[in-house]
Design a protein around this motif. Structure first.
Motif, PDB file in Angstrom:
ATOM      1  N   UNK A 241       0.845  -1.203   0.000  1.00 26.54           N
ATOM      2  CA  UNK A 241       0.000   0.000   0.000  1.00 26.54           C
ATOM      3  C   UNK A 241       0.873   1.242   0.000  1.00 26.54           C
ATOM      4  N   UNK A 242       0.454   2.245  -0.776  1.00 30.46           N
ATOM      5  CA  UNK A 242       1.108   3.555  -0.810  1.00 30.46           C
ATOM      6  C   UNK A 242       0.041   4.600  -0.509  1.00 30.46           C
ATOM      7  N   UNK A 243       0.256   5.394   0.510  1.00 32.22           N
ATOM      8  CA  UNK A 243      -0.745   6.396   0.895  1.00 32.22           C
ATOM      9  C   UNK A 243      -0.944   7.403  -0.229  1.00 32.22           C
ATOM     10  N   UNK A 244      -2.183   7.837  -0.451  1.00 33.91           N
ATOM     11  CA  UNK A 244      -2.444   8.823  -1.513  1.00 33.91           C
ATOM     12  C   UNK A 244      -2.024  10.234  -1.129  1.00 33.91           C
ATOM     13  N   UNK A 245      -1.676  10.455   0.142  1.00 30.05           N
ATOM     14  CA  UNK A 245      -1.276  11.786   0.595  1.00 30.05           C
ATOM     15  C   UNK A 245       0.016  11.710   1.397  1.00 30.05           C
ATOM     16  N   UNK A 246       0.724  12.822   1.436  1.00 32.33           N
ATOM     17  CA  UNK A 246       1.960  12.904   2.199  1.00 32.33           C
ATOM     18  C   UNK A 246       1.753  13.624   3.515  1.00 32.33           C
ATOM     19  N   UNK A 247       2.798  13.610   4.321  1.00 31.31           N
ATOM     20  CA  UNK A 247       2.773  14.303   5.605  1.00 31.31           C
ATOM     21  C   UNK A 247       4.166  14.851   5.890  1.00 31.31           C
TER      22      UNK A 247
END
Length: 368
Positions: A241-247
Motif C-alpha cells: 500500500x502507498x498512501x495517496x497523501x503525504x505528511x
C-alpha cells in the motif's frame, strides 16, 4: 726527463673527472622523463566492469502486526478481573476484563423505572388525545418524555459496559489493565490502552518514503527485511500500500514523506513485532551490463550529453559519448552510442574519475 709522479697525478685527475661525468649521466638519466610516458595533468582512474546492477531504497521502521487494536473502555468503573495475559491468543468479541458494574446496574434500574412511567403516561395521553380529551401540547409533551427515557434506557447496555472485549482476533501483546484500577483512568482520562491486540501471524512495516523517492515506489515491489534479531539472515516483503497523501517528516523539516506499507513473509524465522528492522526495497535491476563508477560520468551542461574519458595504454585520453542506464548506489549502467565508442567501451577499460573541464580528447595524463 718527465716526472713520473706528476704524470701519475694527472692521470688520476683524468679518471676522477671521467668517473664524475658517468655518475652525472646516470643521475640525469633517472631525472629526465622517459620519452614513452606522456606527461600531463594527474587524474584518478576507475575501471569499466561487467555484471549485475540494482537500484534500491533502504528505510528503517518498526515491525508491527498487520492488524492491531488499542483497547479502551468508555465506562468509568473499576476493574474486577483481568482474564488474559500477554501472549494469549484471543478471538473477536472475547472478554479481556470484567468491570464492577454494580453502579451501572443501579443506574439502569432507575432508568427502567423512569422509562416504564413515561411509557404508561404516553399511552394514556395518546388515548385521551385521540378522544379529544387532551390538548395537543400535553400529548406532545408526554411523547417527548417517553422518547427521551427510551433513549436513556437503551444506552445502558450492561453486558457491553461491564466487560472489556477484543475488537479483533489476534495476540495480546500488552496488558495495562490492573485489578482495582479505573477502566478509563479516572475522571481525567488516560491515553494508555488497557490492552493491545495484534495479528502476529501477518507482520508488516509502515515506512515513510521521502517525496524525492516516492515516484520510484510501486505496489508489488519486493523488499529484503533485515534486523538484529535475524542475525545474518533476512526475510522477504512486498509493498502492499502507498498512501495517496503525504505528511511532514517532522516539526523541524519542510520535507514531505509518504506512508508506505510493506507486508512481511516471516516464514520460519524468529522475526517478532516491536523490533526495529530495515527494509531494502528493490526498485529495478539489470544483469550482464557494462558499469562504471558514478563519478566517471561527465555531463555537458549545454547539450546534456554524457561522456566518459577513456585512458589508453599510452596514457592519452579519448572522449566518448555514452548512454546512461540504471543507476545504483556507487555504479551506473553505460552503453556506447556508436561503433567507435563501442570498440573503446569494453570490460577492463580505464576511465577518468571526477573529470574536469580542463580535460580534452587526445590529452596526455598521468594516472595517480
Amino acid at each position: 726527463m718527465k716526472n713520473p709522479l706528476k704524470n701519475a697525478s694527472k692521470k688520476k685527475k683524468t679518471l676522477i673527472i671521467i668517473g664524475g661525468i658517468v655518475v652525472l649521466c646516470v643521475i640525469v638519466s633517472f631525472i629526465k622523463p622517459k620519452n614513452d610516458v606522456p606527461q600531463g595533468i594527474f587524474v584518478s582512474a576507475g575501471t569499466v566492469s561487467r555484471g549485475n546492477l540494482s537500484q534500491t531504497i533502504s528505510i528503517k521502521s518498526t515491525v508491527e502486526g498487520s492488524d492491531s487494536a488499542n483497547v479502551y473502555s468508555a465506562a468509568n468503573y473499576r476493574i474486577n478481573s483481568v482474564t488474559v495475559k500477554e501472549g494469549d491468543t484471543v478471538t473477536e468479541g472475547q472478554i479481556l476484563a470484567k468491570l464492577d458494574a454494580d453502579d451501572l446496574t443501579d443506574e439502569y434500574n432507575k432508568a427502567k423505572i423512569s422509562y416504564d412511567e413515561a411509557k404508561r403516561n404516553y399511552n394514556n395521553s395518546k388515548a385521551l388525545y385521540e378522544e379529544g380529551a387532551l390538548s395537543q401540547s400535553d400529548y406532545l409533551a408526554a411523547k417527548a418524555t417517553y422518547d427521551t427515557s427510551s433513549l436513556t434506557l437503551s444506552s445502558f447496555n450492561i453486558t457491553e459496559n461491564a466487560n472489556v472485549t477484543s475488537p479483533i482476533s489476534g495476540t495480546v501483546t500488552r496488558v495495562n489493565a490492573t485489578v482495582g484500577k479505573l477502566a478509563n483512568g479516572g475522571s481525567g482520562g488516560s491515553n494508555e490502552p488497557l490492552f493491545v491486540i495484534e495479528n502476529l501471524d501477518k507482520l508488516q512495516m509502515k515506512v515513510k518514503v521521502s517525496e524525492y523517492d516516492i515516484g520510484k515506489i510501486k505496489v508489488g515491489q519486493s523488499a529484503t527485511i533485515t534486523a538484529e534479531v535475524l542475525g545474518d539472515a533476512s526475510v522477504t516483503g512486498t509493498v502492499s500500500h502507498i498512501s495517496p497523501t503525504g505528511e511532514q517528516r517532522d516539526a523541524s523539516s519542510t520535507e514531505m514523506v509518504i506512508p508506505v506499507v510493506i507486508d512481511i513473509d516471516k516464514g520460519e524465522s524468529n522475526l517478532i513485532a516491536g523490533v526495529t528492522a530495515k527494509a531494502t526495497i528493490l526498485i529495478d535491476e539489470v544483469t550482464d551490463v557494462l558499469t562504471v563508477p558514478i563519478d566517471a560520468v561527465w555531463e555537458d551542461p549545454s547539450t546534456e550529453e554524457t561522456f566518459l574519458f577513456i585512458i589508453s595504454e599510452n596514457n592519452t585520453l579519448t572522449k566518448i559519448a555514452v548512454n546512461i542506464g540504471l543507476e545504483g548506489d556507487f555504479d551506473t549502467e553505460v552503453s556506447a552510442t556508436d561503433e567507435t565508442s563501442k570498440e573503446l567501451l569494453t570490460e577492463g577499460s580505464s576511465v577518468v574519475l571526477a573529470p574536469s573541464y580542463e580535460l580534452a580528447d587526445g590529452m596526455a595524463v598521468t594516472v595517480m
